[in-house]
Design a protein around this motif. Structure first.
Motif, PDB file in Angstrom:
ATOM      1  N   ALA A 225      23.125  15.305  -5.933  1.00 39.58           N
ATOM      2  CA  ALA A 225      21.754  15.503  -5.893  1.00 39.58           C
ATOM      3  C   ALA A 225      21.015  14.687  -7.006  1.00 39.58           C
ATOM      4  N   GLY A 226      21.921  13.642  -7.770  1.00 37.62           N
ATOM      5  CA  GLY A 226      21.303  12.913  -8.764  1.00 37.62           C
ATOM      6  C   GLY A 226      21.174  13.790 -10.033  1.00 37.62           C
ATOM      7  N   HIS A 227      21.126  12.606 -11.344  1.00 31.74           N
ATOM      8  CA  HIS A 227      20.971  13.445 -12.828  1.00 31.74           C
ATOM      9  C   HIS A 227      19.669  13.368 -12.693  1.00 31.74           C
ATOM     10  N   PRO A 228      19.107  14.426 -13.470  1.00 29.79           N
ATOM     11  CA  PRO A 228      17.379  14.558 -13.823  1.00 29.79           C
ATOM     12  C   PRO A 228      16.847  13.151 -14.142  1.00 29.79           C
ATOM     13  N   ASN A 229      17.565  12.401 -15.079  1.00 38.44           N
ATOM     14  CA  ASN A 229      16.799  11.148 -15.532  1.00 38.44           C
ATOM     15  C   ASN A 229      16.726  10.072 -14.287  1.00 38.44           C
ATOM     16  N   SER A 230      17.549  10.298 -13.445  1.00 41.72           N
ATOM     17  CA  SER A 230      17.591   8.992 -12.356  1.00 41.72           C
ATOM     18  C   SER A 230      16.748   9.699 -11.179  1.00 41.72           C
ATOM     19  N   GLN A 231      16.193  10.860 -11.514  1.00 46.79           N
ATOM     20  CA  GLN A 231      15.339  11.745 -10.395  1.00 46.79           C
ATOM     21  C   GLN A 231      13.859  11.737 -10.884  1.00 46.79           C
ATOM     22  N   GLY A 232      13.577  11.094 -11.972  1.00 41.70           N
ATOM     23  CA  GLY A 232      12.112  11.063 -12.313  1.00 41.70           C
ATOM     24  C   GLY A 232      11.896  11.619 -13.706  1.00 41.70           C
ATOM     25  N   PHE A 233      12.950  12.421 -13.906  1.00 46.15           N
ATOM     26  CA  PHE A 233      12.572  13.277 -15.360  1.00 46.15           C
ATOM     27  C   PHE A 233      13.093  12.345 -16.680  1.00 46.15           C
ATOM     28  N   LYS A 234      12.250  11.589 -17.391  1.00 51.83           N
ATOM     29  CA  LYS A 234      12.580  10.710 -18.271  1.00 51.83           C
ATOM     30  C   LYS A 234      12.978  11.399 -19.582  1.00 51.83           C
ATOM     31  N   THR A 235      12.808  12.811 -19.662  1.00 49.34           N
ATOM     32  CA  THR A 235      13.412  13.733 -20.927  1.00 49.34           C
ATOM     33  C   THR A 235      14.250  14.904 -20.145  1.00 49.34           C
ATOM     34  N   PHE A 236      15.350  15.090 -20.601  1.00 48.38           N
ATOM     35  CA  PHE A 236      15.912  16.228 -20.008  1.00 48.38           C
ATOM     36  C   PHE A 236      16.612  16.891 -21.293  1.00 48.38           C
ATOM     37  N   PHE A 237      16.635  18.089 -21.194  1.00 48.39           N
ATOM     38  CA  PHE A 237      17.613  18.965 -22.148  1.00 48.39           C
ATOM     39  C   PHE A 237      17.807  20.383 -21.728  1.00 48.39           C
ATOM     40  N   GLY A 238      18.978  20.533 -21.228  1.00 48.84           N
ATOM     41  CA  GLY A 238      19.535  21.813 -20.848  1.00 48.84           C
ATOM     42  C   GLY A 238      20.810  21.917 -20.398  1.00 48.84           C
ATOM     43  N   ALA A 246      25.034  30.121 -17.001  1.00 49.38           N
ATOM     44  CA  ALA A 246      25.451  31.500 -17.366  1.00 49.38           C
ATOM     45  C   ALA A 246      25.779  31.717 -18.671  1.00 49.38           C
ATOM     46  N   ASP A 247      26.018  30.824 -19.529  1.00 51.64           N
ATOM     47  CA  ASP A 247      26.670  30.952 -20.893  1.00 51.64           C
ATOM     48  C   ASP A 247      25.258  30.432 -21.768  1.00 51.64           C
ATOM     49  N   TYR A 248      24.880  31.738 -22.327  1.00 51.66           N
ATOM     50  CA  TYR A 248      23.878  31.745 -23.153  1.00 51.66           C
ATOM     51  C   TYR A 248      24.013  31.000 -24.711  1.00 51.66           C
ATOM     52  N   TYR A 249      25.248  31.264 -24.979  1.00 48.88           N
ATOM     53  CA  TYR A 249      25.613  30.582 -26.111  1.00 48.88           C
ATOM     54  C   TYR A 249      26.701  29.383 -26.113  1.00 48.88           C
ATOM     55  N   PRO A 250      26.402  28.244 -25.270  1.00 49.84           N
ATOM     56  CA  PRO A 250      27.110  27.362 -24.942  1.00 49.84           C
ATOM     57  C   PRO A 250      27.489  26.437 -26.303  1.00 49.84           C
ATOM     58  N   ALA A 251      28.788  25.825 -26.008  1.00 54.38           N
ATOM     59  CA  ALA A 251      29.324  25.017 -27.094  1.00 54.38           C
ATOM     60  C   ALA A 251      28.304  23.713 -27.263  1.00 54.38           C
ATOM     61  N   ALA A 252      27.764  23.298 -26.161  1.00 53.51           N
ATOM     62  CA  ALA A 252      27.014  22.009 -26.069  1.00 53.51           C
ATOM     63  C   ALA A 252      25.834  22.219 -24.841  1.00 53.51           C
ATOM     64  N   LEU A 253      24.577  21.452 -25.213  1.00 53.05           N
ATOM     65  CA  LEU A 253      23.665  21.294 -23.959  1.00 53.05           C
ATOM     66  C   LEU A 253      23.571  19.922 -23.935  1.00 53.05           C
ATOM     67  N   TRP A 254      23.058  19.423 -22.592  1.00 52.25           N
ATOM     68  CA  TRP A 254      22.864  18.157 -22.448  1.00 52.25           C
ATOM     69  C   TRP A 254      21.341  17.784 -22.965  1.00 52.25           C
ATOM     70  N   GLN A 255      21.214  16.776 -23.492  1.00 49.97           N
ATOM     71  CA  GLN A 255      19.972  15.872 -23.766  1.00 49.97           C
ATOM     72  C   GLN A 255      20.208  14.574 -23.295  1.00 49.97           C
ATOM     73  N   ASN A 256      19.364  14.610 -22.058  1.00 46.54           N
ATOM     74  CA  ASN A 256      19.395  13.181 -21.319  1.00 46.54           C
ATOM     75  C   ASN A 256      20.913  13.167 -20.742  1.00 46.54           C
ATOM     76  N   GLY A 257      21.648  11.981 -21.037  1.00 48.04           N
ATOM     77  CA  GLY A 257      23.121  11.759 -20.447  1.00 48.04           C
ATOM     78  C   GLY A 257      24.028  11.897 -21.511  1.00 48.04           C
ATOM     79  N   THR A 258      23.712  12.781 -22.530  1.00 45.40           N
ATOM     80  CA  THR A 258      24.636  12.998 -23.716  1.00 45.40           C
ATOM     81  C   THR A 258      24.728  14.471 -24.023  1.00 45.40           C
ATOM     82  N   GLN A 259      26.025  15.155 -24.050  1.00 40.53           N
ATOM     83  CA  GLN A 259      26.076  16.505 -24.483  1.00 40.53           C
ATOM     84  C   GLN A 259      25.940  16.651 -26.131  1.00 40.53           C
ATOM     85  N   ILE A 260      25.090  17.385 -26.566  1.00 41.24           N
ATOM     86  CA  ILE A 260      24.972  17.791 -27.812  1.00 41.24           C
ATOM     87  C   ILE A 260      25.597  18.952 -28.206  1.00 41.24           C
TER      88      ILE A 260
END
Length: 525
Positions: A225-238, A246-260
């Motif tokens: 389906a593509g990555h949000p950044n390559s599908q027109g969303f220039k900012t992505f977080f989540g 399904a994990d509401y307390y994840p060890a990391a979230l995605w910020q664009n192409g990087t896991q934070i």
């Protein structure tokens, strides 16, 4: 001698025409309002040059050919040389065309914005929220005061349909403007958006909008389906998929192409609640992009397991004599309503609310439940995964901006999630128009007189289920047909008199069944 003369013509004409074009582009850009630029990072192979780009190349080649054809008494061997040079020149001009295409995109982003009057678009995409789950749709138990307030100042649509009875396929129809029939099976998911599609986000980005997605991408595996950044969303977080959401307390979230990494959630910690972080990121996006029009989609993680761990507390429902699963579901909806309130308040603080189209909807109907304490479907038949009304008819609340007004607070116009792309392109005045999609803008249908002799065209209302047993559904006027399997028997319902789909009229209305059968055959790829 002729070779030198030919090359001279090639170089002079190319430089003259190209210099003139760039001079025009620079003049337009200087007149444009200031703002950040940038172009989407898609590969050139995924882009189709527009008619204006082809015209540029054709014009240059035509001028070169005219100059060569005007020469007299050219020997055959010199003609061969000329043809070779023209082929080389054509390749060079193709490269020039690509550079000009990028410049035209940049100019479009600079001059497209109409004196700051283009509306912002904020879309809240809820998950597994049924037609009767919100107060403005009759919910008596769960509190959703902020969404109800948006409905009071906007329009509540009573016949809006999700793109599919399951979330992945439904979100894809929203982004691509295409029916579920255009999708494909990828693992366990039916994916209805492709990397090469021109999505809603990309359309608006190319029209000068800043674009951001916060929450769950969930339109299918990134490789399909593509990555949000390559599908027109220039900012992505989540989150990138439903499983991780399904994990509401994840060890990391995605910020664009990087896991934070989230420091508070390492080694099993639960100090950072992901939905809180998602909303704060969305508010920072508003602050940063307030000077330009923007599209912001907030797709909240709302999956529930039944054990109540998805919410920090049960809020006003803590003392209710309910099962834990019911407390958690009610608390989640009320918490999300509060998040909607935070975003709307930030828009108001930045004086953006009056020129923002605010939309609240759901990706499909409510999940199956042993006891329907909340009447989540408002009496409609079926739930998530079903093609009856309860699985696909969902809430849609729109608070219009100053760019478009509707006097009615309730609208019974039937349309689907795939219509969102062309409708928002219309409402934002985006220059680039969508192609090869199933959706149709509803703007003219909203404003056309009720007794119009030539009503604006509407998109087909057709769904497929690809999770579990294959099923189809179609609506034509007030007739709705549902069947399981490609050759199964159609059930037929008259939604005008039987919105609960309790009385099958297929045997008494064979001509209507035949009409729907022909419609479906025309929509299958």
């Amino acid at each position: 001698m002729w070779s030198r003369r030919i090359w001279t013509v090639v170089i002079v004409v190319t430089i003259a025409v190209t210099a003139g074009l760039w001079g025009h582009l620079w003049a337009q850009i200087k007149k444009a309002p200031s703002g950040p630029g940038g172009t989407p990072p898609r590969s050139q192979a995924e882009r189709k040059p527009g008619d204006d780009e082809e015209s540029l190349k054709d014009a240059l080649v035509r001028k070169l050919k005219e100059a060569l054809d005007s020469a007299d008494d050219v020997a055959d061997e010199d003609r061969d040389t000329a043809d070779r040079i023209l082929r080389d020149a054509d390749r060079a001009l193709t490269r020039i065309r690509e550079e000009n295409r990028r410049a035209l995109e940049q100019m479009n982003r600079q001059v497209r914005i109409k004196d700051g009057r283009s509306p912002n678009v904020v879309l809240f995409l809820l998950h597994d929220v049924g037609y009767g789950d919100l107060g403005c749709y009759g919910q008596q138990t769960i509190e959703t005061p902020m969404i109800d307030l948006i409905a009071a100042y906007g329009t509540r649509f009573t016949q809006f349909y999700a793109g599919a009875p399951e979330s992945v396929a439904s979100r894809g129809t929203l982004l691509s403007g295409k029916l579920t029939a255009r999708g494909r099976q990828v693992g366990d998911a039916w994916v209805t958006v492709r990397p090469e599609d021109s999505t809603l986000a990309e359309m608006l980005f190319q029209g000068g909008y800043e674009t951001g997605l916060f929450g769950v991408w969930g339109a299918g595996p990134v490789e399909a389906a593509g990555h949000p950044n390559s599908q027109g969303f220039k900012t992505f977080f989540g989150y990138l998929d439903d499983a991780s959401a399904a994990d509401y307390y994840p060890a990391a979230l995605w910020q664009n192409g990087t896991q934070i990494p989230l420091a508070g959630n390492q080694n099993g910690g639960k100090a950072q609640y992901a939905p809180d972080l998602i909303v704060e990121s969305a508010k920072r996006f508003i602050d940063a992009k307030a000077k330009r029009p923007f599209l912001m989609v907030i797709a909240f993680p709302m999956a529930l397991s039944g054990d109540g761990t998805e919410v920090p507390d049960f809020g006003p429902y803590a003392d209710k004599d309910w099962p834990t699963a019911d407390k958690a579901r009610a608390a989640m909806l009320t918490r999300v309503d509060g998040y909607v309130g935070q975003i709307v308040s930030r828009l108001q603080e930045r004086r953006l609310l009056s020129r923002t189209i605010t939309i609240v909807t759901s990706d499909n109907g409510p999940p199956q439940a042993a006891e329907d304490r909340f009447l989540a479907t408002a009496g409609l038949r079926g739930r998530k995964g079903d093609l009856y009304e309860g699985g696909i008819r969902v809430p849609l609340v729109v608070r219009w901006s100053s760019c478009f007004r509707m006097d009615c607070c309730e609208c019974a116009l039937p349309f689907g999630m795939w219509d969102a792309l062309p409708t928002l392109v219309d409402l934002t005045g985006t220059l680039r128009r969508p192609r090869a999609i199933d959706g149709a803008s509803i703007v003219r249908r909203l404003t056309a007189p009720a007794n119009s002799e030539s009503p604006p065209p509407a998109s087909p209302l057709y769904w497929e289920r690809h999770v579990g047993e294959f099923a189809q559904a179609a609506r034509v006027d007030n007739w709705k047909a549902v069947r399981s399997g490609t050759n199964g028997r159609w059930e037929l319902f008259d939604l005008k008199t039987d919105v609960g789909e309790s009385k099958d009229l297929a045997d008494s209305q064979p001509e209507v069944v035949q009409r729907i059968e022909q419609t479906v055959k025309g929509l299958r790829p």
